[in-house]
Design an enzyme around this catalytic site. Structure first.
Site, PDB file in Angstrom:
ATOM      1  N   TRP A 187      -6.737   5.517 -10.640  1.00  0.00           N
ATOM      2  CA  TRP A 187      -5.830   4.448 -11.046  1.00  0.00           C
ATOM      3  C   TRP A 187      -6.678   3.203 -11.320  1.00  0.00           C
ATOM      4  O   TRP A 187      -7.568   2.868 -10.539  1.00  0.00           O
ATOM      5  CB  TRP A 187      -4.788   4.101  -9.971  1.00  0.00           C
ATOM      6  CG  TRP A 187      -4.009   2.878 -10.367  1.00  0.00           C
ATOM      7  CD1 TRP A 187      -3.029   2.808 -11.303  1.00  0.00           C
ATOM      8  CD2 TRP A 187      -4.209   1.540  -9.893  1.00  0.00           C
ATOM      9  NE1 TRP A 187      -2.590   1.508 -11.441  1.00  0.00           N
ATOM     10  CE2 TRP A 187      -3.291   0.710 -10.587  1.00  0.00           C
ATOM     11  CE3 TRP A 187      -5.064   0.961  -8.955  1.00  0.00           C
ATOM     12  CZ2 TRP A 187      -3.211  -0.677 -10.367  1.00  0.00           C
ATOM     13  CZ3 TRP A 187      -4.982  -0.415  -8.734  1.00  0.00           C
ATOM     14  CH2 TRP A 187      -4.069  -1.222  -9.436  1.00  0.00           C
ATOM     15  N   GLU A 228      -3.280   8.184 -13.044  1.00  0.00           N
ATOM     16  CA  GLU A 228      -2.043   7.547 -12.580  1.00  0.00           C
ATOM     17  C   GLU A 228      -1.597   6.379 -13.466  1.00  0.00           C
ATOM     18  O   GLU A 228      -2.216   5.320 -13.485  1.00  0.00           O
ATOM     19  CB  GLU A 228      -2.247   7.034 -11.148  1.00  0.00           C
ATOM     20  CG  GLU A 228      -0.979   6.399 -10.573  1.00  0.00           C
ATOM     21  CD  GLU A 228      -1.166   5.886  -9.142  1.00  0.00           C
ATOM     22  OE1 GLU A 228      -2.322   5.831  -8.662  1.00  0.00           O
ATOM     23  OE2 GLU A 228      -0.156   5.511  -8.527  1.00  0.00           O
ATOM     24  N   LYS A 230       1.053   3.319 -14.910  1.00  0.00           N
ATOM     25  CA  LYS A 230       1.868   2.252 -14.327  1.00  0.00           C
ATOM     26  C   LYS A 230       2.441   1.413 -15.455  1.00  0.00           C
ATOM     27  O   LYS A 230       1.781   1.189 -16.465  1.00  0.00           O
ATOM     28  CB  LYS A 230       0.964   1.405 -13.426  1.00  0.00           C
ATOM     29  CG  LYS A 230       1.693   0.407 -12.558  1.00  0.00           C
ATOM     30  CD  LYS A 230       0.740  -0.193 -11.532  1.00  0.00           C
ATOM     31  CE  LYS A 230       1.473  -1.179 -10.640  1.00  0.00           C
ATOM     32  NZ  LYS A 230       0.624  -1.723  -9.583  1.00  0.00           N
ATOM     33  N   ASP A 261       3.905   7.936  -9.697  1.00  0.00           N
ATOM     34  CA  ASP A 261       4.132   7.029  -8.573  1.00  0.00           C
ATOM     35  C   ASP A 261       5.550   6.491  -8.694  1.00  0.00           C
ATOM     36  O   ASP A 261       5.928   5.916  -9.723  1.00  0.00           O
ATOM     37  CB  ASP A 261       3.092   5.893  -8.610  1.00  0.00           C
ATOM     38  CG  ASP A 261       3.204   4.958  -7.409  1.00  0.00           C
ATOM     39  OD1 ASP A 261       4.332   4.526  -7.093  1.00  0.00           O
ATOM     40  OD2 ASP A 261       2.159   4.644  -6.801  1.00  0.00           O
ATOM     41  N   HIS A 264       6.252   2.934 -10.122  1.00  0.00           N
ATOM     42  CA  HIS A 264       5.534   2.487 -11.320  1.00  0.00           C
ATOM     43  C   HIS A 264       6.364   2.448 -12.598  1.00  0.00           C
ATOM     44  O   HIS A 264       5.813   2.417 -13.698  1.00  0.00           O
ATOM     45  CB  HIS A 264       4.307   3.380 -11.554  1.00  0.00           C
ATOM     46  CG  HIS A 264       3.175   3.037 -10.632  1.00  0.00           C
ATOM     47  ND1 HIS A 264       1.892   3.478 -10.812  1.00  0.00           N
ATOM     48  CD2 HIS A 264       3.147   2.274  -9.521  1.00  0.00           C
ATOM     49  CE1 HIS A 264       1.122   3.011  -9.858  1.00  0.00           C
ATOM     50  NE2 HIS A 264       1.856   2.284  -9.050  1.00  0.00           N
ATOM     51  N   HIS A 288       2.818  10.071  -6.006  1.00  0.00           N
ATOM     52  CA  HIS A 288       2.654   8.974  -5.069  1.00  0.00           C
ATOM     53  C   HIS A 288       4.063   8.572  -4.675  1.00  0.00           C
ATOM     54  O   HIS A 288       4.742   7.866  -5.418  1.00  0.00           O
ATOM     55  CB  HIS A 288       1.921   7.793  -5.711  1.00  0.00           C
ATOM     56  CG  HIS A 288       0.441   7.894  -5.589  1.00  0.00           C
ATOM     57  ND1 HIS A 288      -0.423   6.891  -5.966  1.00  0.00           N
ATOM     58  CD2 HIS A 288      -0.344   8.889  -5.081  1.00  0.00           C
ATOM     59  CE1 HIS A 288      -1.664   7.270  -5.718  1.00  0.00           C
ATOM     60  NE2 HIS A 288      -1.642   8.480  -5.193  1.00  0.00           N
ATOM     61  N   ASP A 296       8.229  -5.265  -6.337  1.00  0.00           N
ATOM     62  CA  ASP A 296       7.200  -4.598  -5.536  1.00  0.00           C
ATOM     63  C   ASP A 296       7.348  -3.088  -5.659  1.00  0.00           C
ATOM     64  O   ASP A 296       8.460  -2.567  -5.629  1.00  0.00           O
ATOM     65  CB  ASP A 296       7.307  -4.991  -4.062  1.00  0.00           C
ATOM     66  CG  ASP A 296       6.297  -4.215  -3.227  1.00  0.00           C
ATOM     67  OD1 ASP A 296       5.097  -4.366  -3.492  1.00  0.00           O
ATOM     68  OD2 ASP A 296       6.706  -3.436  -2.356  1.00  0.00           O
ATOM     69  N   ASP A 298       5.745  -0.871  -3.612  1.00  0.00           N
ATOM     70  CA  ASP A 298       5.115  -0.184  -2.479  1.00  0.00           C
ATOM     71  C   ASP A 298       5.761  -0.431  -1.123  1.00  0.00           C
ATOM     72  O   ASP A 298       5.067  -0.712  -0.159  1.00  0.00           O
ATOM     73  CB  ASP A 298       3.634  -0.571  -2.412  1.00  0.00           C
ATOM     74  CG  ASP A 298       2.911  -0.221  -3.695  1.00  0.00           C
ATOM     75  OD1 ASP A 298       2.711   0.964  -3.944  1.00  0.00           O
ATOM     76  OD2 ASP A 298       2.577  -1.146  -4.464  1.00  0.00           O
ATOM     77  N   ASP A 328       2.231   6.501  -1.011  1.00  0.00           N
ATOM     78  CA  ASP A 328       1.528   5.297  -1.460  1.00  0.00           C
ATOM     79  C   ASP A 328       2.401   4.067  -1.259  1.00  0.00           C
ATOM     80  O   ASP A 328       3.246   3.753  -2.089  1.00  0.00           O
ATOM     81  CB  ASP A 328       1.140   5.433  -2.944  1.00  0.00           C
ATOM     82  CG  ASP A 328       0.371   4.203  -3.434  1.00  0.00           C
ATOM     83  OD1 ASP A 328      -0.049   3.394  -2.582  1.00  0.00           O
ATOM     84  OD2 ASP A 328       0.198   4.064  -4.665  1.00  0.00           O
TER      85      ASP A 328
END
Ligand code: RNT
Ligand code: ZN
Length: 419
Positions: A187, A228, A230, A261, A264, A288, A296, A298, A328
């Site tokens: 990433w 990865e 995003k 992810d 993302h 992920h 956010d 995460d 993640d």
């Protein structure tokens, strides 16, 4: 809860499921074979152990200052030991390159080798864990302007390409030492805060850099490469070179794993529906698992509909071997061991729920009876999976229900509060 209570509740639950044609023992057997890769970076707020490492940046931000974060590899491993003792099953650890042990020396990212990870390998071996890996393309002076593999500066690109090459070799060394394939995930943060004039050149440079990193063939038994995408990061709101479409096309054309992810994409866009689409054309993918909340990406993974949807896609299609599950997220506002434990237990609980309801959901659909499909999907929501989960935890010798929290609190008093 006593052993007897857990056992009795389980026996009743198993009977209930059996009336619906669901084989609980089979579901538990499958669950026990699914490893989750715990992300080392939850333990120290994505800090790493480099001597001269820069501050966290490149679109990654950790908020909170809960006391007790791991400051050394020994502390991080101790925290992981406790976490793993609270989670049923055999799992994996996902390491980032800047968690190497460099003995107080300055070892730059283009100089790392598996030697710097020998303690991690020994620890993983001792605990029967697999290891996964990530080159670290952030928190470094050469990433300070936000460009790594896409940098217009050839020397900067070369530096980061070398980091990628070394990372794959470390991944292969993990695979060899442990007899368990490592997934090495790339990433990069590269992108623009504001609208670029040229969206093409950075992507062309990224493709070229990646091809250079992946040039040397490595046995897929030892190491698998993943990329990865995003949509945007903090500070790269207008353009991210490694977008979803970029990496999807890259992964398909270069036969790499795509990493999905959960944080993302657009705020209401889930990754569950992407799994079957992508697996039509790629043999394997990496997840992920994370939780986006507004801007956010995460937050700690909770047992919500998004997580269940992901678990269902894996369970209903028998994708356990083709979908590598990694976590993640990073939360520094609560006990970090608890954050790991909550997210990992939730991932496993979601998989269990999904495995238990798979036969139910299929039945109506196969008969073309969508009334039954919907009816049973909804009935499944109040079936006694909790009793099965409790039994599973007990049979795997880990705390049942909320009992794990007392262990974390004890550890906080005895260990974390003294850091
Ligand atoms: C960043 C990516 C990436 C990182 C870790 C630390 O948006 O999700 O996976 O979170 O590499
Ligand atoms: Zn991620």
């Amino acid at each position: 809860m006593t052993h007897n209570n857990i056992e009795q509740a389980f026996v009743l639950a198993r009977e209930r499921y059996a009336t619906l044609g669901v084989d609980v023992d089979h579901a538990l057997k499958t669950l026990a074979t699914i490893p989750v890769s715990l992300h080392c970076w939850q333990g120290d707020d994505v800090g790493g152990f480099e001597n001269a490492g820069g501050a966290l940046g490149n679109g990654l931000a950790v908020t909170g200052n809960y006391p007790g974060k791991a400051r050394t590899p020994e502390e991080l491993r101790a925290d992981l030991d406790l976490t793993l003792s609270l989670v049923p099953g055999k799992h994996r650890l996902n390491l980032h390159a800047f968690y190497g042990e460099f003995g107080g020396k300055k070892v730059d990212r283009d100089e790392i080798t598996s030697e710097h990870f020998k303690n991690w390998i020994a620890w993983a071996k001792k605990n029967g864990l697999g290891l996964d890996f990530n080159p670290t393309y952030f928190s470094h002076p050469k990433a300070a302007d936000g460009f790594t593999l896409t940098s217009p500066d050839k020397a900067v690109r070369k530096f980061w390409i070398e980091h990628g090459i070394r990372s794959r070799e470390i991944g292969a060394a993990f695979g060899k030492a442990l007899g368990k394939t490592c997934v090495t995930n790339v990433w990069i943060p590269d992108g623009y805060k504001d609208t670029p004039a040229d969206r093409v050149a950075p992507r062309a440079r990224l493709a070229e850099s990646l091809d250079a990193i992946f040039k040397k063939p490595i046995s897929p038994k030892l190491n698998l490469d993943a990329v990865e995408p995003k949509l945007f990061g903090i500070g790269s709101e207008s353009y991210v070179a490694g977008s979803h479409e970029f990496y999807l096309a890259y992964a398909v054309s270069r036969k790499k794993l795509l990493t999905l992810d959960a944080g993302h994409y657009h705020p209401t866009e889930g990754i569950a529906d992407k799994i079957s689409s992508v697996l039509e054309f790629l043999p394997e993918i990496l997840l992920h698992v994370s939780r986006g909340v507004r801007w956010d990406s995460d937050h700690v993974v909770i047992l919500n509909d998004d997580l269940l949807a992901i678990a269902r896609e894996i369970a209903v299609n028998g994708f356990e071997k083709r979908v590598h599950i990694g976590l993640d997220y990073f939360d520094a506002s609560i006990n970090r061991v608890a954050a790991w434990t909550i997210g990992t237990r939730n991932m496993l609980r979601a998989l269990l729920i999904a495995l238990l309801e798979t036969p139910l959901i299929r039945t109506g659909e196969l008969a073309g009876d969508f009334t039954t499909r919907l009816a049973l999907q909804e009935e499944a929501k109040s079936l006694p999976f909790g009793a099965v989960w409790d039994y599973y935890c007990e049979s795997q010798s880990v705390p049942v229900g909320e009992a794990w929290l007392a262990e974390v609190k004890r550890y906080e008093t005895e260990v974390l509060s003294k850091r």
